[in-house]
Design an enzyme around this catalytic site. Structure first.
Site, PDB file in Angstrom:
ATOM      1  N   HIS A 101       0.833  -1.197   0.000  1.00  0.00           N
ATOM      2  CA  HIS A 101       0.000   0.000   0.000  1.00  0.00           C
ATOM      3  C   HIS A 101       0.868   1.246   0.000  1.00  0.00           C
ATOM      4  O   HIS A 101       1.939   1.268   0.582  1.00  0.00           O
ATOM      5  CB  HIS A 101      -0.999   0.024   1.154  1.00  0.00           C
ATOM      6  N   HIS A 103       0.919   5.252   0.914  1.00  0.00           N
ATOM      7  CA  HIS A 103       0.281   6.304   1.702  1.00  0.00           C
ATOM      8  C   HIS A 103       0.416   7.636   0.967  1.00  0.00           C
ATOM      9  O   HIS A 103       1.495   7.965   0.476  1.00  0.00           O
ATOM     10  CB  HIS A 103       0.991   6.479   3.055  1.00  0.00           C
TER      11      HIS A 103
END
Length: 144
Positions: A101, A103
């Site tokens: 992921h 950010h």
């Protein structure tokens, strides 16, 4: 392929709700449920990969295509002049959910967070050590 017990895979499958911002065929962007600043956004691949280097080109391209457009939207919507873009690549790097992921963290003057350099104590690395690691990295690339 998705992992049964992965929080982010459950978001992809819509078994866990999320505040979805945008998506494409291989990636999805949504607001972080535990934001570090207003507008903190995550971008994930729609397939389970633990680390960035495990991803194929289609999924990594999809994530970075989404990153480019969503970052601009997040900054404009939050009136942030800047953002920190971060990937924790493995548990030792601080990755809590072992699903790749990215950010997007909107940043503001005086927000209390510093540059990435403030996170580390700089090691004293000799010129010889720098040359040695350069050679080793290039050797690994040649073997790939």
């Amino acid at each position: 392929m998705l992992e049964k017990n992965c929080t982010f895979c459950k978001i992809v499958e819509r078994h866990i709700s999320a505040r979805i911002i945008s998506q494409n065929d291989n990636a999805i962007a949504f607001l972080d449920a535990f934001p570090l600043s207003v507008g903190h956004t995550l971008i994930i691949p729609k397939r389970h990969y633990s680390k960035l280097q495990d991803m194929n080109r289609g999924y990594s391209s999809a994530m970075f295509d989404l990153l480019r457009v969503v970052t601009e939207a997040v900054e404009k919507a939050t009136r942030a002049k800047a953002s920190t873009i971060a990937i924790h690549n493995g548990a030792e790097a601080g990755q809590v959910i072992l699903h790749v992921h990215i950010h997007i963290i909107p940043r503001f003057s005086g927000d209390g967070a510093g540059p990435i350099h403030s996170m580390f104590k700089r090691p004293n690395v000799s010129s010889e050590k720098m040359d040695s690691i350069l050679v080793r990295i290039k050797e690994v690339l040649e073997l790939s």
